[in-house]
Design a protein around this motif. Sequence first.
Motif: not given
Length: 175
Positions: A165-173
């Motif tokens: 995990f990077v310091n960013s947003y992650y999408w979910s479905s």
Amino acid sequence: GSYTDLTNQPTIPTAADGSETKVIAGTNLIVTGAGTIASPYVINSTTHYIGESYGGGIIFWLDATGQHGLIAATVDQITGIGIQWYNGTYRYTGTSGDGLGAGAMNTAIIVATQMADNQTGTFAAKVCADYSVTVGGVTYGDWYLPSLYELNLLYQQKTAVGGVFVNSYYWSSTE
């Protein structure tokens, strides 16, 4: 004179080769081989562990049996600026599934719903659905954008999967 009574002689056993010892499989164990020098016993576990490289990725969740679980890709699929969740048009897809396995169905629905907007578009669910990796001559192509619940499980195991995990947003479905 003297004589020897052959009827009372002890039976001399054949040389031990290991096959006289029987190894039996137990819960989550598989035993192969005959236990001889030529065919030694091989004991394998049918259980897996968090952080194990398996199926083209890294295991981040397992059920109580240790035989079924979820695998994360070894690297983020999109880096830098990132990728959009939609395919050019904000639309409701109805992907409210949020639990184990829900991400697979959500991804299929998102891709089917949003491909009508742009046949050549690139968006999070399509990137995951199109992803494949070949390891040891086997191609794994059953990837999907995780549900919110699955994404949270992955985040909880971020250290075990290599801190991807990077310091960013992650999408979910999960919409």
